[in-house]
Design an enzyme around this catalytic site. Structure first.
Site, PDB file in Angstrom:
ATOM      1  N   THR A  73       0.886  -1.123  -0.002  1.00 49.96           N
ATOM      2  CA  THR A  73      -0.076   0.021   0.175  1.00 49.96           C
ATOM      3  C   THR A  73       0.913   1.172  -0.004  1.00 49.96           C
ATOM      4  OG1 THR A  73      -1.849  -0.936   1.258  1.00 49.96           O
ATOM      5  CG2 THR A  73      -1.545   1.435   1.549  1.00 49.96           C
ATOM      6  N   GLY A  91     -10.262  -4.044   1.467  1.00 49.51           N
ATOM      7  CA  GLY A  91      -9.450  -3.746   2.687  1.00 49.51           C
ATOM      8  C   GLY A  91      -9.553  -2.399   3.397  1.00 49.51           C
ATOM      9  N   GLY A 149      -0.982  -2.397   5.980  1.00 55.05           N
ATOM     10  CA  GLY A 149      -0.879  -3.892   6.679  1.00 55.05           C
ATOM     11  C   GLY A 149      -1.871  -4.564   6.474  1.00 55.05           C
TER      12      GLY A 149
END
Lengths: 344, 344
Positions: free
Chosen positions: B212, B242, B263
């Site tokens: 990311t 996500g 994460g």
């Protein structure tokens, strides 16, 4: 309906939550908005009250049997999703494309596990899809066709899209489209809104965003779960996702409190409303009522209309809103029922 | 690259943020995960450092001209989205179906306006889609084809899906699939993971979730904005969403602090991580570092691996993570640059 069990507690102020002497085990909402007594026939009001009571009792049956708060929330939301009265499941409103796109989410407070689905069109009870995501996947949020594929594989009941079709909701869409075109044509002049012909009292422009159902339950093990299910916004475009499937915004639960929201979703996302109730309680040691009052105050400050239901680990309940009304109800551990629709 | 501007400050502990004597105006990350020096060639490390510096300088150019923090974030994220090194935009990983599904979000702290897109396949720079939703719609979150239709109508640059194709990422997908099949066949025995052949050092199973990019900027008017962009999880299925496009989870900004996370997204959603930093600062009066340490501690507690970047209104910065490494960098108002990759 056994009226001897119905306590009608009128609130002095719209946005003040109701207190119960007994532990509340289940609280539900059926959406907030411009819900005014003058627009409501006695028959219609009775239909809503009956359905809210049915939703409470369906959940309460599970509670009495010692089932989990997730199952209590599921049972309660099923009743509202299966009714055309509420903007969720069967009663979902139409998108701009004349489809139904539904969202739902669930969160269990004990382990903070969560599941959500967004933009599904064939899941009969969207809350079941959300629970399946929580229980049977490593994910929290699935969307669209992928969410439906997952639901099919995991035995969630699928229906043909015709199941969600309704002449009343289609007429609502057409009227919202006309109204929006009229506003566009008249440069913001909304004129008067005539909702007398509308079975669901939709104030077309302002309230097209506000239908949603939700439930928060506290089971006999002391575990709180919260769930929310919605058909979204009438005439919505671009696969818009509101707050209902967003954990932290529309739904949240931990070991202290569970929250389900209803209202203009974009504002609820921006203020992370559902989690903010918990943060105020955990970090500021606010009471449940003070915490929910504060988040509704913050919503009002940014122009976000709607409400929420919240239930804490001690069975305290709060049901604040800054709209004219909110379909809301709760049941205590001895089976006492509170149902309300309007504000002050 | 002008090395005289590069300050390499090694942190004593993996999860401690770095302090700067000067006001920081832009902080970025390029993902967290099992990033180990032993798996990194000097050339590869240099490539990452060069690109992180380029991203900082692109944003800093905007800062010097007095542009808004949204434009600073956009410029900085563009550089990372346009690079195949990071799992966002051009470098987005493959889904199970061999497509790329990208998510992004933006939030501006001064008015808490926000925009997000989820599951888009044709928007060249997904952060542009998110900014368009914030600036040009009444919505916060749009998904899939609807989001793309909105982007097209609003002049966001669209590319053919072939733009996102890459042999390296496709090979990653194939290896993740093989590995997952092997795990399935061996009932959870992962065996040893050989990442030596992988250009991006993906620890296939554990780290498939962690790519990311993100940026948080503080402009000359004192307004904070935060943005995040991702290609999601290698081999993802079911249109999984996500934390990156979820306001409150992956991205958050208000008048006090801005946060972008990276994460294992599901855990970041469940703990409402990005907003929790702000809540701890507002409600508990924690310092930026204490607040970010606390949210990372809570992430570790539930098994959520990853990290975040945070920048407050006074230009304090924090970059904690609980993984082996996180691509991270910031620039101060005088142009001093800090870049780091590994933990302690």
């Amino acid at each position: 309906m056994n009226w001897s069990f119905i306590f009608i507690l009128m609130s002095a102020f719209t946005s003040i939550g109701q207190q119960s002497d007994e532990k509340v085990v289940l609280v539900i909402h059926g959406g907030a908005g411009t819900i005014l007594k003058k627009n409501m026939s006695p028959e219609k009001e009775e239909a809503y009250r009956t359905k809210l009571e049915e939703a409470l009792l369906a959940g309460f049956e599970k509670w009495k049997k010692g089932e989990t708060s997730v199952e209590i929330v599921r049972a309660s939301i099923h009743v509202m999703e299966d009714s055309p009265l509420f903007n969720a499941g069967r009663g979902a409103v139409y998108t701009n494309d004349e489809t139904q796109e539904m969202d739902a989410s669930i969160m269990r407070g004990s382990d903070k596990m969560a599941g959500a689905i967004a933009g599904v069109q064939t899941i009969k009870n969207p809350i079941d899809g959300a629970i399946a995501v929580m229980d049977k996947s490593e994910h929290v949020m699935l969307a669209g066709e992928g969410a439906e594929e997952f639901a099919v594989k995991n035995g969630v009941e699928i229906v043909d899209t015709s199941y969600f079709k309704s002449d009343v909701r289609l007429k609502q869409l057409q009227r919202v489209k006309e109204k929006e075109k009229a506003i566009l044509d008249h440069d913001g002049d909304q004129g008067s809104v005539d909702s007398s012909e509308d079975e669901f009292n939709i104030d077309y422009i302002e309230d097209k965003k506000f239908g949603t159902v939700g439930a928060v339950a506290l089971d006999q093990s002391g575990i709180i779960s919260a769930g929310t299910s919605t058909g979204g916004m009438t005439n919505k475009r671009y696969n818009r996702i509101g707050d209902s499937p967003v954990i932290g915004a529309g739904t949240y639960a931990d070991d202290l409190v569970g929250v389900s929201c209803t209202g203009h979703g974009e504002f609820f996302i921006r203020n992370v409303v559902a989690y903010d109730v918990s943060a105020l309680m955990h970090y500021m040691q606010l009471s449940l009522n003070d915490a929910t009052q504060e988040v509704i105050r913050k919503q009002t400050e940014i122009g976000g209309k709607g409400g929420l239901i919240a239930l804490d680990k001690d069975g305290n309940v709060s049901l604040p809103f800054n709209t004219e009304g909110m379909y809301r109800a709760y049941i205590t551990e001895s089976g006492k029922i509170y149902i309300a629709i309007y504000g002050s």
